[in-house]
Design an enzyme around this catalytic site. Structure first.
Site, PDB file in Angstrom:
ATOM      1  N   LYS A   1       0.867  -1.186   0.000  1.00 21.24           N
ATOM      2  CA  LYS A   1       0.000   0.000   0.000  1.00 21.24           C
ATOM      3  C   LYS A   1       0.897   1.229   0.000  1.00 21.24           C
ATOM      4  O   LYS A   1       1.417   1.662   1.029  1.00 21.24           O
ATOM      5  CB  LYS A   1      -0.873  -0.014   1.257  1.00 21.24           C
ATOM      6  CG  LYS A   1      -2.207   0.680   1.122  1.00 21.24           C
ATOM      7  CD  LYS A   1      -2.144   2.174   0.901  1.00 21.24           C
ATOM      8  CE  LYS A   1      -1.909   2.982   2.143  1.00 21.24           C
ATOM      9  NZ  LYS A   1      -1.645   4.405   1.843  1.00 21.24           N
TER      10      LYS A   1
ATOM     11  N   GLU B   1       8.531   1.175  11.543  1.00 19.86           N
ATOM     12  CA  GLU B   1       9.710   2.031  11.302  1.00 19.86           C
ATOM     13  C   GLU B   1       9.207   3.461  11.284  1.00 19.86           C
ATOM     14  O   GLU B   1       8.550   3.877  10.330  1.00 19.86           O
ATOM     15  CB  GLU B   1      10.365   1.685   9.959  1.00 19.86           C
ATOM     16  CG  GLU B   1      10.893   0.278   9.846  1.00 19.86           C
ATOM     17  CD  GLU B   1      12.080   0.004  10.752  1.00 19.86           C
ATOM     18  OE1 GLU B   1      12.659   0.953  11.307  1.00 19.86           O
ATOM     19  OE2 GLU B   1      12.418  -1.177  10.918  1.00 19.86           O
TER      20      GLU B   1
ATOM     21  N   CYS C   1      13.834   9.835   7.427  1.00 17.39           N
ATOM     22  CA  CYS C   1      13.538   9.550   8.829  1.00 17.39           C
ATOM     23  C   CYS C   1      14.783   9.612   9.701  1.00 17.39           C
ATOM     24  O   CYS C   1      14.726  10.024  10.846  1.00 17.39           O
ATOM     25  CB  CYS C   1      12.893   8.180   8.944  1.00 17.39           C
ATOM     26  SG  CYS C   1      13.843   6.886   8.155  1.00 17.39           S
TER      27      CYS C   1
ATOM     28  N   GLU D   1       9.957  16.205  15.222  1.00 17.91           N
ATOM     29  CA  GLU D   1      10.482  15.897  13.887  1.00 17.91           C
ATOM     30  C   GLU D   1       9.896  16.896  12.892  1.00 17.91           C
ATOM     31  O   GLU D   1       8.676  17.058  12.817  1.00 17.91           O
ATOM     32  CB  GLU D   1      10.073  14.476  13.492  1.00 17.91           C
ATOM     33  CG  GLU D   1      10.642  14.059  12.157  1.00 17.91           C
ATOM     34  CD  GLU D   1      10.163  12.669  11.727  1.00 17.91           C
ATOM     35  OE1 GLU D   1       8.959  12.424  11.766  1.00 17.91           O
ATOM     36  OE2 GLU D   1      11.018  11.862  11.343  1.00 17.91           O
TER      37      GLU D   1
HETATM   38  P1  NAD Z   1       2.168   8.737   7.529  1.00 21.21           P
HETATM   39  O1  NAD Z   1       2.190   8.026   8.819  1.00 21.21           O
HETATM   40  O2  NAD Z   1       1.279   9.911   7.383  1.00 21.21           O
HETATM   41  O3  NAD Z   1       1.733   7.757   6.350  1.00 21.21           O
HETATM   42  C1  NAD Z   1       2.436   6.571   6.092  1.00 21.21           C
HETATM   43  C2  NAD Z   1       1.517   5.571   5.448  1.00 21.21           C
HETATM   44  O4  NAD Z   1       0.502   5.205   6.369  1.00 21.21           O
HETATM   45  C3  NAD Z   1       0.801   6.073   4.208  1.00 21.21           C
HETATM   46  O5  NAD Z   1       0.784   5.030   3.255  1.00 21.21           O
HETATM   47  C4  NAD Z   1      -0.601   6.367   4.720  1.00 21.21           C
HETATM   48  O6  NAD Z   1      -1.597   6.256   3.733  1.00 21.21           O
HETATM   49  C5  NAD Z   1      -0.771   5.299   5.766  1.00 21.21           C
HETATM   50  N1  NAD Z   1      -1.760   5.612   6.808  1.00 21.21           N
HETATM   51  C6  NAD Z   1      -2.179   6.823   7.245  1.00 21.21           C
HETATM   52  N2  NAD Z   1      -3.093   6.680   8.221  1.00 21.21           N
HETATM   53  C7  NAD Z   1      -3.252   5.338   8.423  1.00 21.21           C
HETATM   54  C8  NAD Z   1      -4.033   4.554   9.320  1.00 21.21           C
HETATM   55  N3  NAD Z   1      -4.857   5.110  10.204  1.00 21.21           N
HETATM   56  N4  NAD Z   1      -3.914   3.217   9.262  1.00 21.21           N
HETATM   57  C9  NAD Z   1      -3.074   2.635   8.396  1.00 21.21           C
HETATM   58  N5  NAD Z   1      -2.315   3.317   7.505  1.00 21.21           N
HETATM   59  C10 NAD Z   1      -2.394   4.662   7.530  1.00 21.21           C
HETATM   60  O7  NAD Z   1       3.673   9.115   7.227  1.00 21.21           O
HETATM   61  P2  NAD Z   1       4.229   9.919   5.975  1.00 21.21           P
HETATM   62  O8  NAD Z   1       3.876  11.349   6.150  1.00 21.21           O
HETATM   63  O9  NAD Z   1       3.869   9.236   4.704  1.00 21.21           O
HETATM   64  O10 NAD Z   1       5.811   9.727   6.131  1.00 21.21           O
HETATM   65  C11 NAD Z   1       6.573  10.554   6.944  1.00 21.21           C
HETATM   66  C12 NAD Z   1       6.901   9.866   8.236  1.00 21.21           C
HETATM   67  O11 NAD Z   1       7.486   8.604   7.979  1.00 21.21           O
HETATM   68  C13 NAD Z   1       7.927  10.611   9.050  1.00 21.21           C
HETATM   69  O12 NAD Z   1       7.546  10.653  10.410  1.00 21.21           O
HETATM   70  C14 NAD Z   1       9.191   9.791   8.881  1.00 21.21           C
HETATM   71  O13 NAD Z   1      10.103   9.920   9.915  1.00 21.21           O
HETATM   72  C15 NAD Z   1       8.645   8.425   8.755  1.00 21.21           C
HETATM   73  N6  NAD Z   1       9.596   7.536   8.069  1.00 21.21           N
HETATM   74  C16 NAD Z   1      10.237   6.568   8.799  1.00 21.21           C
HETATM   75  C17 NAD Z   1      11.169   5.749   8.214  1.00 21.21           C
HETATM   76  C18 NAD Z   1      11.877   4.691   9.022  1.00 21.21           C
HETATM   77  O14 NAD Z   1      12.358   3.752   8.440  1.00 21.21           O
HETATM   78  N7  NAD Z   1      11.962   4.803  10.333  1.00 21.21           N
HETATM   79  C19 NAD Z   1      11.440   5.872   6.859  1.00 21.21           C
HETATM   80  C20 NAD Z   1      10.775   6.833   6.129  1.00 21.21           C
HETATM   81  C21 NAD Z   1       9.842   7.662   6.752  1.00 21.21           C
END
Ligand code: NAD
Length: 498
Positions: A193, A268, A302, A400
């Site tokens: 997804k 993650e 991240c 962050e």
């Molecule tokens: P996000 O949490 O908004 O979204 C991530 C994914 O989750 C998307 O595909 C979104 O559609 C889905 N999602 C949203 N709400 C959901 C729910 N209620 N249930 C299930 N899925 C849901 O994050 P983002 O804005 O896409 O990415 C940025 C964040 O990701 C930052 O905080 C960053 O630090 C983190 N990140 C972490 C890593 C790591 O490996 N630790 C790597 C990349 C990004």
């Protein structure tokens, strides 16, 4: 029309481009119109223009269809020869390389990552991840224990069944690979997804999955938003969710998993990683890594080292060099489609407004050393920014930001900096810059994070575990560790005494 052409025939040729965007779900090896009538809107961050308002948003029936196809595929896929799985993953890696420029373009359209920097780097990493996990297919051995007590004990690593990956927008191809490759290598079926902000590269993979020869239902792609993610996280027949994204969403996924079938989860999440530069550090090297750490992918990484702490003896020199290097980097911000651009825009208006809010409030929380403002009037470009003398409890030091914004503070003693480095809810990455190996090893042990770089920071390897402590997540990706996250160790006891 173009969608239908691409789905016709046994082996769809890779025809996706900015003029022919993939917008349908990839279920059971076919591009399929979603049953859900709601659609996603996707925008180009370089000018805010609408790229598409008709991208499939998978709803309940679509998720159920993909899960059913995966369940049907699982028994045969689980028994498929490891070497066959290996060859399929290798073939997919080759196809990703072959179509890398196009895949990077499909990602760039809505992420804004220039090819010369993050774009090409990500595609190479994506293909490499499939190759790396291909290599594991026939090497992830189980265990056996002696029969001294009359019982032979064997531990088998068994696949979980239907698994899913929910990924963010900031590295849509690489995160897709880092989840799907180990899942498939260990004999699971996998549903991807992608983020609603960057669905095109992931959807385009569908053509390559089919061309590589994966059986229907083994590797599927459902574009959608948080509602689709929530359907996956709460699905009773999905056995594992591997999630990368924000800490806030990670909490929700953990809750949904617990409330449904207690599916396995890997999270993650975010970070606020420190880089610590001691007086004896090689100045040039420390500046190089600290600038790359916060400017790579426009700071949308991240594990970006977003808190830089420098010891008082070298502080003034570091500040001067760091400011200069950040200002040099600012000159490389521009149109992500231009060959010379190294830094693109922030991913979308929502994220741009969020980062702009931090920049505005940050001016009251610390001293602006460089940057601090939007670039131009069109699109979502911001200057690489550094704030100095920021109180440890200030919002920009704690939260962050996920943009090219760092804080730079001074410290005196080792004891003081260990406390400051650890004074965060996160624990993803840290960097220690020093020539003193004893001190480096002491800090690498004292700092509470999943990864610590010595004379480097904000990097990762396929061969070593990737992940965080505290609110940066749970579980690990990469290396043998992720294979364990996608398998259930089954113990078999053979009675040899009768
Ligand atoms: P996000 O949490 O908004 O979204 C991530 C994914 O989750 C998307 O595909 C979104 O559609 C889905 N999602 C949203 N709400 C959901 C729910 N209620 N249930 C299930 N899925 C849901 O994050 P983002 O804005 O896409 O990415 C940025 C964040 O990701 C930052 O905080 C960053 O630090 C983190 N990140 C972490 C890593 C790591 O490996 N630790 C790597 C990349 C990004």
């Amino acid at each position: 029309m173009a969608q239908q052409e691409a789905s016709a025939g046994d082996t769809p040729s890779f025809s996706w481009s900015k003029d022919n965007l993939p917008k349908q779900l990839f279920i059971n090896n076919e591009f399929t119109e979603a049953k859900n009538t709601k659609k996603l809107e996707v925008y180009n961050p370089k000018d805010g223009s609408l790229l598409a308002n008709d991208v499939a948003l998978a709803g309940e029936h679509d998720v159920d269809a993909a899960v059913a196809a995966a369940e049907a595929a699982f028994p045969a896929w689980k028994k498929t020869l490891a070497t066959t799985r290996r060859d399929l993953l290798l073939k997919l890696a080759d196809l990703i390389d072959e179509h890398g420029v196009r895949l990077a373009e499909l990602t760039r359209l809505s992420l804004g990552a220039p090819f010369a920097s993050f774009g090409s780097f990500e595609i190479k990493g994506t293909a490499e991840a499939f190759r790396y996990f291909a290599g594991w297919c026939d090497k992830f051995a189980g265990e056996s224990y002696p029969q001294d007590d009359g019982f032979m004990k064997i531990v088998r690593n068994e696949p979980l069944g239907v698994t899913a990956g929910i990924i963010p927008w900031n590295g849509p191809m690489a995160t897709a690979a880092l989840k799907s490759a180990p899942a498939l290598a260990t004999g699971n079926c996998f549903i991807l997804k992608p983020s609603e902000k960057t669905p095109f590269g992931a959807l385009a993979l569908g053509s390559l999955i089919k061309e590589a020869g994966f059986p229907p239902g083994v590797f599927q792609i459902l574009s959608g938003d948080g509602s689709t993610g929530a359907l996956l996280a709460s699905h009773m027949k999905i056995r594992k969710i591997s999630f990368t994204g924000s800490t806030a969403t990670g909490r929700k996924i953990q809750e949904l998993a617990a409330k449904s079938n207690l599916k396995r989860i890997t999270l993650e999440l975010g970070g606020k990683s420190p880089a610590v530069v001691f007086d004896d550090a090689n100045l040039e090297n420390a500046i190089f890594w600290c600038v790359n750490a916060i400017c790579g992918n426009t700071g949308q990484i991240c594990f970006a080292a977003s808190r830089v702490y420098v010891q008082e003896g070298i502080y003034d020199k570091f500040l001067e060099g760091y400011k200069k290097a950040m200002e040099e980097r600012a000159k490389t911000v521009g149109d992500p489609d231009a060959a010379e651009t190294l830094m693109g825009p922030i991913v979308d208006k929502l994220q741009f407004d969020r980062v702009s809010g931090f920049l505005e409030r940050g001016r009251d929380q610390g001293t602006l050393l460089t940057g601090g403002y939007r670039i131009g009037e069109q699109g979502f470009f911001v200057q690489p920014t550094v704030f100095t003398d920021v109180p440890e409890d200030a919002e920009i030091c704690k939260r962050e930001i996920f943009g090219p914004v760092a804080i730079l503070n001074k410290f005196k003693t080792e004891e003081e900096i260990i406390a400051k480095a650890n004074d965060t809810n996160y624990g993803l990455m840290a960097g220690v810059f020093t020539q003193d190996i004893n001190r480096a090893m002491r800090l690498s042990s004292e700092i509470d994070s999943g990864m610590v770089g010595i004379n480097c920071v904000s990097l990762a390897f396929l061969v070593t575990p990737f992940g965080g402590t505290k609110e940066s997540g749970t579980g690990r990706e990469n290396a043998i560790h992720v294979l364990r996250m996608f398998t259930e160790p089954k113990t078999i006891m053979i009675n040899l005494t009768y």
